[in-house]
Design a protein around this motif. Structure first.
Motif, short mmCIF file in Angstrom:
data_model
loop_
_atom_site.label_atom_id
_atom_site.label_comp_id
_atom_site.label_asym_id
_atom_site.label_seq_id
_atom_site.Cartn_x
_atom_site.Cartn_y
_atom_site.Cartn_z
N TYR A 44 0.86 -1.29 -0.01
CA TYR A 44 -0.11 -0.15 -0.06
C TYR A 44 0.92 1.24 -0.17
O TYR A 44 0.31 2.19 -0.21
N ASP A 45 2.05 1.05 0.12
CA ASP A 45 3.10 2.22 0.07
C ASP A 45 3.16 2.70 -1.70
O ASP A 45 3.29 1.92 -2.37
N TYR A 46 3.01 4.12 -1.61
CA TYR A 46 2.74 4.59 -2.92
C TYR A 46 4.19 4.56 -3.62
O TYR A 46 4.48 4.85 -4.76
N ARG A 47 5.40 4.47 -2.79
CA ARG A 47 6.60 4.15 -3.28
C ARG A 47 7.11 2.67 -3.56
O ARG A 47 6.99 1.93 -2.38
N ASN A 48 7.86 2.30 -4.27
CA ASN A 48 8.10 0.89 -4.42
C ASN A 48 10.07 0.92 -4.10
O ASN A 48 10.22 0.02 -3.28
N GLY A 49 10.48 2.00 -4.75
CA GLY A 49 11.89 2.31 -4.22
C GLY A 49 11.78 3.35 -2.94
O GLY A 49 11.69 4.23 -3.18
N VAL A 50 11.71 2.56 -1.65
CA VAL A 50 11.32 3.65 -0.54
C VAL A 50 12.30 4.39 -0.23
O VAL A 50 12.05 5.46 0.36
N LYS A 51 13.64 4.09 -0.18
CA LYS A 51 14.53 4.97 -0.12
C LYS A 51 14.73 6.00 -0.84
O LYS A 51 14.51 6.14 -2.02
N TRP A 52 14.83 7.23 -0.42
CA TRP A 52 14.76 8.42 -1.31
C TRP A 52 15.78 8.43 -2.63
O TRP A 52 15.56 9.07 -3.51
N TRP A 53 16.91 7.77 -2.52
CA TRP A 53 17.83 7.66 -3.70
C TRP A 53 17.76 6.42 -4.48
O TRP A 53 18.13 6.42 -5.72
N GLN A 54 16.51 5.74 -4.14
CA GLN A 54 16.39 4.48 -5.11
C GLN A 54 15.57 4.99 -6.34
O GLN A 54 14.73 5.92 -6.19
N TYR A 55 15.71 4.76 -7.53
CA TYR A 55 15.37 4.86 -8.72
C TYR A 55 13.92 4.50 -8.99
O TYR A 55 13.70 3.30 -9.39
N ASP A 56 13.20 5.43 -8.64
CA ASP A 56 11.51 4.99 -9.00
C ASP A 56 10.67 6.28 -9.58
O ASP A 56 10.19 7.00 -8.77
N PRO A 57 10.86 6.49 -10.82
CA PRO A 57 10.43 7.71 -11.48
C PRO A 57 9.01 7.72 -11.05
O PRO A 57 8.18 8.77 -11.03
N THR A 58 8.04 6.67 -11.05
CA THR A 58 6.73 6.41 -10.66
C THR A 58 6.47 7.24 -9.31
O THR A 58 5.41 7.82 -9.09
N LYS A 59 7.42 7.00 -8.33
CA LYS A 59 7.34 7.59 -7.06
C LYS A 59 7.26 9.27 -7.15
O LYS A 59 6.37 9.90 -6.69
N TRP A 60 8.31 9.48 -7.98
CA TRP A 60 8.61 11.02 -8.28
C TRP A 60 7.37 11.48 -8.89
O TRP A 60 7.00 12.79 -8.51
N LEU A 61 6.77 11.02 -9.61
CA LEU A 61 5.58 11.45 -10.59
C LEU A 61 4.46 11.72 -9.55
O LEU A 61 4.00 12.76 -9.63
N ILE A 62 4.17 10.61 -8.83
CA ILE A 62 3.09 10.67 -7.84
C ILE A 62 3.46 11.85 -6.94
O ILE A 62 2.33 12.76 -6.52
N TRP A 63 4.47 11.99 -6.38
CA TRP A 63 4.83 13.02 -5.43
C TRP A 63 4.73 14.39 -6.09
O TRP A 63 4.16 15.28 -5.44
N THR A 64 5.09 14.74 -7.19
CA THR A 64 4.96 15.82 -7.97
C THR A 64 3.67 16.16 -8.26
O THR A 64 3.26 17.22 -8.09
N CYS A 65 2.65 15.02 -8.63
CA CYS A 65 1.39 15.43 -8.78
C CYS A 65 0.75 15.75 -7.55
O CYS A 65 -0.19 16.74 -7.30
N SER A 66 1.24 15.42 -6.21
CA SER A 66 0.73 15.70 -4.94
C SER A 66 1.09 17.34 -4.76
O SER A 66 0.23 17.99 -4.05
#
Ligand SMILES: [Zn+2]
Ligand SMILES: [Zn+2]
Length: 386
Positions: free
Chosen positions: A243-265
């Motif tokens: 249920y975490d919106y991040r898959n790469g949970v550490k800030w440095w892990q490469y997860d463009p989907t998480k960055w996209l969702i965060w930017t949308c927020s």
């Protein structure tokens, strides 16, 4: 169990999934021999690949299948269009099947794309024949059955697939003045690539990589697959904390989907992003480190020396202390919920600080033990060789 040869072939899926790579292999080289692809056509490949793949990862997967965040209507419509353009069946079918995958992961009967049936089955085979991939009547997706956008897309899925392709490819091709270039690269090649990139998550992400959070299923964390899959490669984390919106949970892990969702927020398009508390994440991670240390000791523990025996005992007692702290913490949290008293809250705060420190120390000690163990093993190997 229905075997691969028994279920009837799903011709629509078979033609789409097997026909498109064959068409790409045959048509693209011939076309490229006679015409040059424009730069704009190559760019359309990249941007349309990003659009359709991110609509699957941020939309179909993290929004609809896992409800890891909430999206505003304009964002939902955009993700629905991009997801339709990716041709991976409707949101309802995809998300319901994916929930079944999480619930019954690695179960040969119930996991719709179980890796236990081999690479090809998990990658592609499960779609070529009519296996029931989603739960009957979408029983595991009552929320989606109430969503008008999801129902609309499911009802008009085929016309929508045709419309998105005609409109998107037609308008981009017309705008850049290279219609056939865009149709072949932004249309055909993009579709083949986006398909296999998503399928890698079901196949390779259950085969290769590390298991830092849990070893109770086959899901792996794999940095290289994250690059190919827009951040979905951290699949071990995802399977324990879906249920975490991040898959790469550490800030440095490469997860463009998480960055996209965060930017949308930040733009007001997404809200209520769900994050698993760092306490739970660290707890899972440290428990696995203890487990790996114990496994190593079990392999080398018999024959080497008294040192290893001591180390084993030390790790065991440290694990006991670690578990006690965790239990104390859980009790206090419970008390906080029950009493909501200032005193408990203060104590809890102190405990949080103590725990952070404790986690750090445990991690350092484990690291130190691992180094010692490696030296011991090397020495033992040398001795047995000489
Ligand atoms: Zn999985
Ligand atoms: Zn998932």
């Amino acid at each position: 169990m229905t075997s691969l040869t028994q279920a009837p072939i799903n011709w629509t899926a078979a033609i789409t999934l097997l026909g498109t790579p064959i068409a790409a292999l045959l048509i693209l080289p011939v076309y490229a021999y006679h015409h040059d692809f424009s730069m704009a056509a190559w760019l359309s490949l990249f941007f349309l690949l990003a659009f359709s793949s991110l609509s699957i990862t941020a939309g179909y997967h993290r929004l609809w299948a896992h409800r890891a965040y909430e999206a505003s209507l304009p964002l939902k419509i955009l993700l629905m269009i991009g997801g339709t353009f990716a041709i991976q069946n409707s949101i309802l079918y995809w998300a319901s099947g994916h929930r079944t995958h999480h619930r019954h992961v690695d179960d040969e009967e119930k996991d719709p794309y179980s890796i236990k049936k081999g690479f090809w089955y998990a990658h592609l085979g499960w779609m070529i024949r009519d296996y029931p991939a989603a739960e009957a009547n979408y029983k595991n997706a009552p929320d989606l059955l109430k969503d008008p956008l999801v129902l609309f897309q499911d009802k008009y899925y085929v016309p929508l697939v045709i419309a998105t392709h005609v409109i998107i490819l037609g308008s981009v091709g017309w705008l850049v003045g290279d219609l056939w270039g865009v149709v072949l690269l932004g249309g055909l090649l993009r579709l083949v690539l986006s398909h296999h990139v998503t399928f890698f998550i079901n196949s390779l992400c259950h085969m290769f990589g590390k298991r830092p959070y849990t070893d109770e299923n086959t899901a792996r964390d794999n940095f290289w697959l994250s690059i190919a899959t827009w951040g979905e490669g951290y699949h071990n984390y995802h399977h324990i904390f879906q249920y975490d919106y991040r898959n790469g949970v550490k800030w440095w892990q490469y997860d463009p989907t998480k960055w996209l969702i965060w930017t949308c927020s930040k733009l007001g398009l997404a809200h209520n992003l769900r994050r698993i508390p760092s306490f739970n994440i660290k707890k899972a991670e440290l428990a696995m480190k203890f487990k790996y240390a114990e496994q190593d000791l079990a392999i080398y523990g018999h024959d080497i020396s008294q040192d290893i025996h001591n180390l084993k005992q030390r790790i065991a007692s440290e694990y006991e202390a670690f578990t006690t702290t965790l239990n104390d913490m859980a009790t206090l949290k419970e008390q906080e919920v029950m009493a909501k008293k200032q005193r408990v809250a203060e104590k809890l705060h102190q405990m949080d600080d103590k725990l952070k420190l404790e986690f750090q120390l445990v991690e350092q000690r484990l690291h130190h033990h691992r180094e010692r163990l490696e030296v011991m093993v090397k020495t033992a190997k040398k001795l047995s060789a000489s």
